[in-house]
Design an enzyme around this catalytic site. Structure first.
Site, PDB file in Angstrom:
ATOM      1  N   LYS A  36     -42.185  53.219  -5.974  1.00 34.28           N
ATOM      2  CA  LYS A  36     -42.532  54.277  -5.014  1.00 34.28           C
ATOM      3  C   LYS A  36     -41.900  55.586  -5.471  1.00 34.28           C
ATOM      4  CE  LYS A  36     -42.407  55.322  -0.022  1.00 34.28           C
ATOM      5  NZ  LYS A  36     -42.099  54.823   1.333  1.00 34.28           N
ATOM      6  N   SER A 111     -45.686  54.775   4.833  1.00 30.50           N
ATOM      7  CA  SER A 111     -45.782  55.779   3.800  1.00 30.50           C
ATOM      8  C   SER A 111     -45.943  55.203   2.393  1.00 30.50           C
ATOM      9  CB  SER A 111     -44.548  56.682   3.836  1.00 30.50           C
ATOM     10  OG  SER A 111     -43.375  55.960   3.531  1.00 30.50           O
ATOM     11  N   SER A 136     -42.621  51.627   6.778  1.00 31.30           N
ATOM     12  CA  SER A 136     -43.408  52.046   5.611  1.00 31.30           C
ATOM     13  C   SER A 136     -43.694  50.956   4.592  1.00 31.30           C
ATOM     14  CB  SER A 136     -42.706  53.187   4.897  1.00 31.30           C
ATOM     15  OG  SER A 136     -42.988  54.368   5.569  1.00 31.30           O
TER      16      SER A 136
HETATM   17  N1  GLN Z   1     -44.194  56.292  10.053  1.00 28.30           N
HETATM   18  C1  GLN Z   1     -42.776  56.349  10.164  1.00 28.30           C
HETATM   19  C2  GLN Z   1     -42.307  57.781  10.004  1.00 28.30           C
HETATM   20  O1  GLN Z   1     -43.094  58.614   9.746  1.00 28.30           O
HETATM   21  C3  GLN Z   1     -42.101  55.437   9.170  1.00 28.30           C
HETATM   22  C4  GLN Z   1     -42.195  55.931   7.775  1.00 28.30           C
HETATM   23  C5  GLN Z   1     -41.246  55.230   6.839  1.00 28.30           C
HETATM   24  O2  GLN Z   1     -40.835  54.086   7.083  1.00 28.30           O
HETATM   25  N2  GLN Z   1     -40.869  55.918   5.774  1.00 28.30           N
HETATM   26  O3  GLN Z   1     -41.170  58.059  10.136  1.00 28.30           O
END
Ligand code: GLN
Length: 432
Positions: A36, A111, A136
């Site tokens: 990632k 994400s 995410s």
């Molecule tokens: N959707 C959540 C956020 O925007 C989690 C994203 C994540 O785990 N990086 O914070």
């Protein structure tokens, strides 16, 4: 030179793969590992999906990358994500939006959208390094139909991770199968002299999984019903019944503070994110501009250009919740709620081994549907994943069926450091 290096890397991998040659000794020989974008790879631009880090090439490997290489992995490249991890659909990016491999008009989830998409389509041995703050890993893995493990907070070193929210960030893995994901988790877990928050507990062999016979599975009542698509719920129940037919016992449990977890999560995550983002000012890393005006003017100029709307929104909201006068009402209160959420899980795990629920309340939405959503509706999509992330418990998402031709994920959560229980349940579903 970059292009030559890239082609050379591809050639070496494809060639070695074609000839069945290993890339060294170790558990990951023959595997391509994708990373990632928020995890640093030596010599490869690592920018957490943000223009403000364009041009930042780390001179070191994150610990998880170094551990993968030690086991013979070939690092195939970086995968796209929402900027800094701020999102649930992987649409908060200045770069190309990844498309769901089951339907290109739908989101991969976020994400870690690129990681999930690549894991689903790779036709060579591949595992993905990904990261979760509030869901995410689970969200995109479930929407793309692959396995995702978010380990216990502190199980895996975060050294070399470009932080989103330090008290919540966990590096984890995705793979096509439970056993490959379990193997890879073992490779990246464990102590690291560069990250003092890593837990001292020894790393078990995660690939040694027992059957689910005798396992006590709890279904949290707050995770079903209102807001969850009935067709998703049906698939989830079918999977839970399969575990029951293999000898697991099923009971209903309650996690009463679930309804407060979303606001607690977003206050804490944004407060931490806004402090982390302060270091991106166009001086030390990434994007730089000719220096004009005073520092505030210069920082504003770089951030205006380098950060997307969602990152800016989080800087403002996160700063607001920490301001004198608001800190007690928002940030400190959110921390107290978090303690209650942790207690919910601790209490549940006194009577059950694993909690089972839908990973996401719906299947992957279409981009035209996402375009209609307000920011708060984006946040609400995380309603089922933020609580276990606040609690720092391990969770595994495993494909458990389809609805409207799109994959549905079953979420299996276990007590701290009990990854193996969640994996056993996931493997039970996979085998069934
Ligand atoms: N959707 C959540 C956020 O925007 C989690 C994203 C994540 O785990 N990086 O914070």
């Amino acid at each position: 030179m970059d292009r030559v290096r890239e082609l050379d890397d591809r050639y070496r991998f494809m060639n070695a793969y074609a000839e069945g040659e290993s890339h060294g000794e170790g558990l990951l020989r023959g595997y391509a590992v994708s990373v990632k974008d928020n995890v640093c790879v030596n010599g490869v631009e690592s920018k957490a999906g943000s223009r403000i880090l364009e041009g930042y090439v780390p001179p070191f490997d994150a610990t998880v990358v170094a551990k993968s290489r030690e086991e013979g992995a070939f690092i195939i490249g970086k995968t796209t994500q929402d900027e800094f991890g701020f999102g649930t659909f992987n649409v908060n990016t200045p770069y190309k939006i990844p498309l769901n491999p089951h339907d290109p008009e739908r989101s991969t989830g976020g994400s870690s959208g690129g990681a999930a998409c690549l894991t689903a389509v790779a036709d060579f041995p591949h595992v993905a390094i990904s990261e979760s703050t509030g869901g995410s890993i689970s969200c995109p893995a479930s929407w793309c139909g692959v396995v995702g493990i978010t380990p216990t907070y502190g199980r895996v070193s975060r050294w070399g991770l470009i932080d989103y929210a330090n008290s919540l960030d966990k590096i984890g893995v995705m793979a096509k199968t439970v056993s490959e994901a379990a193997m890879f988790l073992g490779v990246i877990s464990g102590q690291d002299e560069y990250d003092s928050t890593v837990l001292k507990a020894p790393v078990p062999d995660y690939t040694r999984m027992d059957s689910v016979e005798g396992m006590r599975i709890g279904v949290p009542q707050e995770y079903l019903g209102e807001g969850v698509d009935p067709k998703v719920e049906e698939q989830v129940w079918t999977a839970i019944k399969k575990l029951e037919s293999k000898g697991a016992s099923i009971s209903e449990v309650s996690l009463p503070h679930t309804k407060y977890s979303l606001s607690s999560y977003y206050i804490i995550a944004m407060a931490e994110a806004s402090t982390n983002l302060a270091k991106f000012s166009g001086l030390r890393y990434g994007l730089q501009k000719p220096i004009e005006g005073d520092f505030n003017q210069y920082f504003s100029k770089v951030r205006t250009e380098g950060m997307g709307d969602e990152a800016k929104r989080r800087v403002m909201l996160g700063t607001f919740t920490r301001m004198a006068g608001y800190r007690d009402a928002y940030y400190l209160k959110a921390l107290k709620v978090r303690t209650r959420v942790i207690e919910d899980f601790k209490k549940a795990f006194k009577t059950v081994d694993v909690l089972a629920a839908p990973t996401m309340p719906v299947v992957a939405p279409r981009f035209d549907e996402i375009a209609m959503l307000e920011p708060i509706q984006h946040y609400m999509m995380d309603i089922l994943t933020v609580a276990p992330n606040l609690a720092g418990v391990p969770m595994v998402t495993v494909p458990c069926g389809e609805s409207d031709g799109m994959p549905v994920g079953l979420h299996l959560m276990a007590d701290h450091l009990n990854e193996v229980k969640a994996l056993e349940a996931a493997q039970g579903v996979e085998q069934a």
